[in-house]
Design an enzyme around this catalytic site. Structure first.
Site, PDB file in Angstrom:
ATOM      1  N   ASN A  10      13.333 -23.237 -23.381  1.00  0.00           N
ATOM      2  CA  ASN A  10      12.888 -21.754 -22.788  1.00  0.00           C
ATOM      3  C   ASN A  10      14.031 -22.364 -21.882  1.00  0.00           C
ATOM      4  O   ASN A  10      14.637 -22.838 -21.277  1.00  0.00           O
ATOM      5  CB  ASN A  10      12.048 -22.933 -21.878  1.00  0.00           C
ATOM      6  CG  ASN A  10      12.124 -21.504 -20.523  1.00  0.00           C
ATOM      7  OD1 ASN A  10      11.945 -20.416 -20.909  1.00  0.00           O
ATOM      8  ND2 ASN A  10      10.609 -21.899 -19.504  1.00  0.00           N
ATOM      9  N   LYS A  12      14.812 -19.421 -20.219  1.00  0.00           N
ATOM     10  CA  LYS A  12      14.766 -18.831 -18.529  1.00  0.00           C
ATOM     11  C   LYS A  12      15.888 -17.949 -18.628  1.00  0.00           C
ATOM     12  O   LYS A  12      15.821 -17.330 -19.362  1.00  0.00           O
ATOM     13  CB  LYS A  12      14.791 -19.991 -17.653  1.00  0.00           C
ATOM     14  CG  LYS A  12      14.119 -21.562 -17.417  1.00  0.00           C
ATOM     15  CD  LYS A  12      14.173 -22.481 -16.839  1.00  0.00           C
ATOM     16  CE  LYS A  12      13.300 -23.690 -17.335  1.00  0.00           C
ATOM     17  NZ  LYS A  12      13.200 -24.601 -16.092  1.00  0.00           N
ATOM     18  N   HIS A  97       3.896 -20.200 -17.391  1.00  0.00           N
ATOM     19  CA  HIS A  97       4.790 -21.266 -16.326  1.00  0.00           C
ATOM     20  C   HIS A  97       4.508 -21.332 -15.668  1.00  0.00           C
ATOM     21  O   HIS A  97       4.730 -20.387 -14.766  1.00  0.00           O
ATOM     22  CB  HIS A  97       6.528 -21.396 -16.647  1.00  0.00           C
ATOM     23  CG  HIS A  97       7.371 -22.107 -17.004  1.00  0.00           C
ATOM     24  ND1 HIS A  97       7.950 -22.305 -15.448  1.00  0.00           N
ATOM     25  CD2 HIS A  97       7.844 -22.834 -18.101  1.00  0.00           C
ATOM     26  CE1 HIS A  97       8.870 -23.437 -15.675  1.00  0.00           C
ATOM     27  NE2 HIS A  97       8.902 -23.918 -17.146  1.00  0.00           N
ATOM     28  N   GLU A  99       6.803 -21.521 -12.947  1.00  0.00           N
ATOM     29  CA  GLU A  99       8.201 -20.522 -12.268  1.00  0.00           C
ATOM     30  C   GLU A  99       7.621 -19.457 -12.403  1.00  0.00           C
ATOM     31  O   GLU A  99       7.539 -18.854 -11.759  1.00  0.00           O
ATOM     32  CB  GLU A  99       9.063 -20.887 -13.229  1.00  0.00           C
ATOM     33  CG  GLU A  99       9.581 -22.028 -13.013  1.00  0.00           C
ATOM     34  CD  GLU A  99      10.947 -22.236 -14.055  1.00  0.00           C
ATOM     35  OE1 GLU A  99      11.285 -21.563 -14.551  1.00  0.00           O
ATOM     36  OE2 GLU A  99      11.405 -23.824 -13.852  1.00  0.00           O
ATOM     37  N   GLU A 166       3.799 -30.034 -18.414  1.00  0.00           N
ATOM     38  CA  GLU A 166       4.885 -30.025 -17.307  1.00  0.00           C
ATOM     39  C   GLU A 166       5.148 -30.006 -15.673  1.00  0.00           C
ATOM     40  O   GLU A 166       4.623 -29.216 -15.081  1.00  0.00           O
ATOM     41  CB  GLU A 166       6.396 -27.967 -17.158  1.00  0.00           C
ATOM     42  CG  GLU A 166       5.524 -28.302 -18.573  1.00  0.00           C
ATOM     43  CD  GLU A 166       7.282 -27.196 -18.697  1.00  0.00           C
ATOM     44  OE1 GLU A 166       8.171 -27.663 -19.476  1.00  0.00           O
ATOM     45  OE2 GLU A 166       7.322 -26.045 -18.145  1.00  0.00           O
ATOM     46  N   GLY A 172      13.983 -29.661 -13.810  1.00  0.00           N
ATOM     47  CA  GLY A 172      15.417 -29.521 -13.637  1.00  0.00           C
ATOM     48  C   GLY A 172      15.359 -30.522 -12.298  1.00  0.00           C
ATOM     49  O   GLY A 172      16.068 -30.318 -12.597  1.00  0.00           O
ATOM     50  N   SER A 212      12.553 -31.783 -17.266  1.00  0.00           N
ATOM     51  CA  SER A 212      13.662 -32.871 -17.624  1.00  0.00           C
ATOM     52  C   SER A 212      13.507 -33.617 -19.002  1.00  0.00           C
ATOM     53  O   SER A 212      14.115 -35.058 -18.898  1.00  0.00           O
ATOM     54  CB  SER A 212      13.427 -33.881 -16.628  1.00  0.00           C
ATOM     55  OG  SER A 212      13.664 -33.407 -15.332  1.00  0.00           O
TER      56      SER A 212
HETATM   57  P1  13P Z   1      13.794 -28.475 -17.461  1.00  0.00           P
HETATM   58  O1  13P Z   1      14.115 -28.675 -19.416  1.00  0.00           O
HETATM   59  O2  13P Z   1      15.172 -28.154 -17.414  1.00  0.00           O
HETATM   60  O3  13P Z   1      13.434 -29.430 -16.412  1.00  0.00           O
HETATM   61  O4  13P Z   1      12.946 -27.113 -17.624  1.00  0.00           O
HETATM   62  C1  13P Z   1      11.726 -27.533 -18.096  1.00  0.00           C
HETATM   63  C2  13P Z   1      10.623 -26.330 -18.028  1.00  0.00           C
HETATM   64  O5  13P Z   1      10.753 -25.973 -17.151  1.00  0.00           O
HETATM   65  C3  13P Z   1      10.473 -25.668 -19.576  1.00  0.00           C
HETATM   66  O6  13P Z   1       9.743 -24.799 -19.527  1.00  0.00           O
END
Ligand code: 13P
Length: 250
Positions: A10, A12, A97, A99, A166, A172, A212
């Protein structure tokens, strides 16, 4: 159990045309041996999907979107429909997601409508769930994720949908849950998916872990029971790291 592991990247809100070189490198590294073990997809920003399709044509790395509108078309300035993603070359779309849930106030009902739209358009939805740190500390992780599963999966969803767990606090941050916590959550999620969909579908539904994931922890996380792959954020921006994660399945 015939669940084929799925490693999904992803991106983003990252990636310009120059970043297509990473997708090209991923596609090149996704050789027959790895294809035999796991499915690989990358979800770049929508602006790059059609360009990435031209690079990755030919049964190599797959493509997905990061969100879709519930409607097929219409007066929704700035939104993108599942049909448009499909037309651009996607076969998957991430919905719900954390976010999107936090930045855009998306509810479980919104996510369910988006997942249904994906299925309508012939895309496979990757439906995301996960608790916040406060919810985990309050001992509510399972109940929060259970409610998200109940509310976000269309009741008639087919067995090819994908669910991604997640934990918000692991995204992150470099933090990951313990192997025991991942095992507990994924076993719980599969039971809850079965309760929601019935028909033994949950045995075929892939449940990804995200938050992560890196080359250094992928093997450990991917070998947890009921973990059928990874949803990778930051580390998926680099072909080297993304393939390093996928190689957990090699
Ligand atoms: P990270 O791998 O950067 O922690 O992000 C995970 C994520 O949100 C994937 O959709």
């Amino acid at each position: 159990m015939t669940r084929r592991p799925l490693v999904a990247g992803n991106w983003k809100m990252n990636g310009l045309r120059g970043s297509l070189a990473e997708i090209k490198a991923m596609d090149a590294a996704y050789d027959d041996a790895l294809r035999g073990r796991a499915e690989l997809i990358v979800c770049p920003p929508a602006t790059l999907i059609a360009l990435a399709r031209d690079i990755a044509a030919g049964g190599g790395i797959g493509l997905g979107g990061q969100d879709c509108h519930a409607a097929p078309s219409g007066a929704h300035t700035g939104d993108i429909s599942a049909e448009m993603l499909k037309d651009a070359g996607a076969s998957y779309v991430i919905v719900g997601h954390s976010e999107r849930r936090s930045d855009h106030g998306e509810t479980d009902a919104d996510v369910q409508a988006k997942a249904a739209a994906a299925l309508r358009a012939g895309l496979t939805p990757i439906i995301c769930v996960g608790e916040t740190r406060a919810e985990r500390e309050a001992g509510e992780a399972l109940s929060v994720v259970g409610a998200q599963i109940d509310g976000s999966l269309p009741a008639d969803a087919p067995r090819h949908i994908v669910v991604a767990y997640e934990p918000v606090w692991a995204i992150g941050t470099g933090l990951t849950p313990t192997v025991d916590d991942v095992a507990e959550m994924h076993a719980f999620a599969r039971e809850r998916i079965e309760a929601r969909l019935g028909g033994g579908k949950s045995a075929d539904i892939r449940i990804l872990y995200g938050g992560s994931v890196k080359p250094s922890n992928a093997r450990e996380l991917m070998s947890v029971p009921n973990v059928d792959g990874a949803l990778v954020g930051g580390a998926s921006l680099s072909a080297k790291d993304f393939i390093g994660i996928a190689n957990a399945y090699r």
